[in-house]
Design a protein around this motif. Structure first.
Motif, short mmCIF file in Angstrom:
data_model
loop_
_atom_site.label_atom_id
_atom_site.label_comp_id
_atom_site.label_asym_id
_atom_site.label_seq_id
_atom_site.Cartn_x
_atom_site.Cartn_y
_atom_site.Cartn_z
N VAL A 24 -62.61 -2.63 -27.42
CA VAL A 24 -63.39 -1.67 -28.20
C VAL A 24 -63.58 -2.15 -29.63
O VAL A 24 -64.59 -1.83 -30.28
CB VAL A 24 -62.71 -0.28 -28.17
N VAL A 25 -62.63 -2.93 -30.14
CA VAL A 25 -62.73 -3.44 -31.52
C VAL A 25 -64.08 -4.10 -31.77
O VAL A 25 -64.67 -3.95 -32.85
CB VAL A 25 -61.58 -4.44 -31.79
N TYR A 33 -62.02 8.44 -30.79
CA TYR A 33 -60.96 9.43 -30.69
C TYR A 33 -59.81 8.85 -29.89
O TYR A 33 -60.00 8.31 -28.79
CB TYR A 33 -61.49 10.69 -30.00
N LEU A 34 -58.60 8.96 -30.43
CA LEU A 34 -57.42 8.38 -29.80
C LEU A 34 -56.38 9.45 -29.53
O LEU A 34 -56.15 10.34 -30.35
CB LEU A 34 -56.79 7.33 -30.71
N GLY A 35 -55.71 9.35 -28.37
CA GLY A 35 -54.60 10.24 -28.09
C GLY A 35 -54.66 10.85 -26.71
O GLY A 35 -55.67 10.74 -26.00
N LYS A 55 -55.05 1.55 -36.44
CA LYS A 55 -55.17 0.64 -37.58
C LYS A 55 -56.09 -0.53 -37.27
O LYS A 55 -56.93 -0.93 -38.09
CB LYS A 55 -53.78 0.13 -37.98
N LYS A 56 -55.97 -1.09 -36.08
CA LYS A 56 -56.84 -2.20 -35.68
C LYS A 56 -58.30 -1.77 -35.64
O LYS A 56 -59.19 -2.48 -36.10
CB LYS A 56 -56.42 -2.72 -34.30
N LEU A 57 -58.54 -0.60 -35.09
CA LEU A 57 -59.91 -0.10 -34.99
C LEU A 57 -60.47 0.23 -36.38
O LEU A 57 -61.64 -0.05 -36.68
CB LEU A 57 -59.95 1.14 -34.10
N ASN A 59 -59.60 -1.17 -39.16
CA ASN A 59 -59.86 -2.44 -39.85
C ASN A 59 -61.15 -3.10 -39.40
O ASN A 59 -61.70 -3.96 -40.11
CB ASN A 59 -58.69 -3.40 -39.65
N SER A 60 -61.63 -2.71 -38.21
CA SER A 60 -62.90 -3.27 -37.71
C SER A 60 -64.09 -2.44 -38.17
O SER A 60 -65.23 -2.69 -37.76
CB SER A 60 -62.88 -3.34 -36.18
N GLY A 61 -63.85 -1.45 -39.04
CA GLY A 61 -64.93 -0.66 -39.62
C GLY A 61 -65.29 0.61 -38.90
O GLY A 61 -66.30 1.24 -39.21
N LYS A 62 -64.45 1.03 -37.96
CA LYS A 62 -64.74 2.23 -37.18
C LYS A 62 -63.99 3.44 -37.75
O LYS A 62 -62.88 3.31 -38.29
CB LYS A 62 -64.35 2.00 -35.72
N GLU A 63 -64.58 4.60 -37.59
CA GLU A 63 -63.90 5.84 -37.96
C GLU A 63 -62.95 6.22 -36.83
O GLU A 63 -63.34 6.24 -35.66
CB GLU A 63 -64.90 6.97 -38.19
N VAL A 64 -61.71 6.52 -37.17
CA VAL A 64 -60.71 6.87 -36.17
C VAL A 64 -60.29 8.32 -36.35
O VAL A 64 -60.04 8.77 -37.47
CB VAL A 64 -59.48 5.95 -36.27
N VAL A 65 -60.24 9.04 -35.24
CA VAL A 65 -59.81 10.43 -35.23
C VAL A 65 -58.71 10.58 -34.19
O VAL A 65 -58.82 10.04 -33.08
CB VAL A 65 -60.99 11.37 -34.88
#
Length: 298
Positions: A24-25, A33-35, A55-57, A59-65
């Motif tokens: 996905v990176v 969305y993670l979890g 953190k990896k996602l 750092n690749s410029g994606k918004e993480v929720v």
């Protein structure tokens, strides 16, 4: 239009989940969305593992929720939710307990599809509580979305310079239809919910349920009931945009999704129609005020 990737609904093992998000990176996805959203007994991936993936996602410029359970039934699950809310990320509230905790802690949140937001007044209330975005309940139509957003905009005054909310529409994957305190996967395996041995890990895309006439009806995934066919609105993304959607929500499935995501991203960038094979078992009726099992092909 943006692309979001919903949480993994199924009980995949830790190695498979980590390999999935390594891929996905590189995918052209805007929000991820993670979890765990189905069952607190699915513990192979811990919170620290999710944070490492996040953190990896990020750092690749994606918004993480960070997402949470769609049905919170115990104090231990509420405690786990509060810990999720303390990690510095926006959360996806899939249960009204999560809305209460996010409001109390004054952190931004997204409303997941299981919150069942059917009214502009409800959306306005959540907006005033730091709502960043929401997902339209899958059973509502494009006309419903347009009317709901119009009602919302008649209530809310944007002169206070608050950011407008993001509107996601479930656009690909097995549609989340219902949740129950009873675990259907355990029942199908003739075991008790409290002693299920996590049998749902055997079903990479849930367990298909047929009628007596051998017609595919649903998929059961722990406490969740899903559509039997893959819900697919990607060929109609321009219709979604015209009704007020800002983001296409894609739900992970077992097969490789990379080519599909690259294709839809190119269509969005170049204002082109997305084409999927007609011989696949798709459905999309809800969006068009039809039976959910119907598939409108254009």
């Amino acid at each position: 239009m943006k692309i979001s990737l919903a949480p993994i609904s199924y009980h995949w093992d830790k190695n498979r989940i980590e390999k999935f998000y390594e891929q996905v990176v590189a995918w052209p996805v805007d929000r991820i969305y993670l979890g765990e959203i189905i069952c607190s007994k699915r513990r192979e991936v811990k919170l620290n593992d999710w944070l490492r993936i996040a953190k990896k996602l990020e750092n690749s410029g994606k918004e993480v929720v960070l997402s949470n359970l769609a049905l919170i039934e115990a104090r231990s699950e509420t405690s786990a939710l509060k810990k999720i809310c303390d990690q510095g990320y926006a959360i996806e509230a899939n249960d009204w307990t999560a809305v209460a905790v996010a409001t109390e802690k004054q952190i931004p949140f997204y409303a997941g599809p299981s919150l069942n937001i059917y009214h502009g007044q409800t959306l306005a209330l959540l907006y005033q509580q730091n709502l960043k975005g929401w997902t339209l309940p899958v059973e509502l139509s494009g006309d419903d979305l347009k009317a709901l957003l119009q009602h919302f905009e008649n209530i809310i005054d944007y002169s206070d310079n608050k950011t407008t909310i993001d509107c996601e529409v479930f656009s690909y994957g097995y549609a989340p239809l219902a949740y129950s305190a009873r675990c259907f996967s355990a029942r199908a395996g003739d075991v008790a919910k409290d002693d299920c041995l996590q049998r749902c890990i055997q079903d990479e895309e849930g367990l298909l349920v047929n009628s007596k006439e051998d017609e595919s009806l649903f998929r059961i995934n722990g406490i969740q009931t899903q559509s039997a066919s893959c819900y697919n609105l990607l060929p109609h993304w321009q219709s979604l945009q015209s009704k007020g959607a800002t983001t296409l929500r894609l739900s992970p499935v077992a097969k490789d999704m990379q080519d599909l995501i690259i294709q839809i991203k190119n269509c969005l960038l170049n204002q082109k129609k997305f084409i999927t094979p007609n011989n696949h078992d798709f459905c999309n009726g809800y969006w068009f005020n039809l039976s959910g099992m119907d598939n409108l092909i254009i």
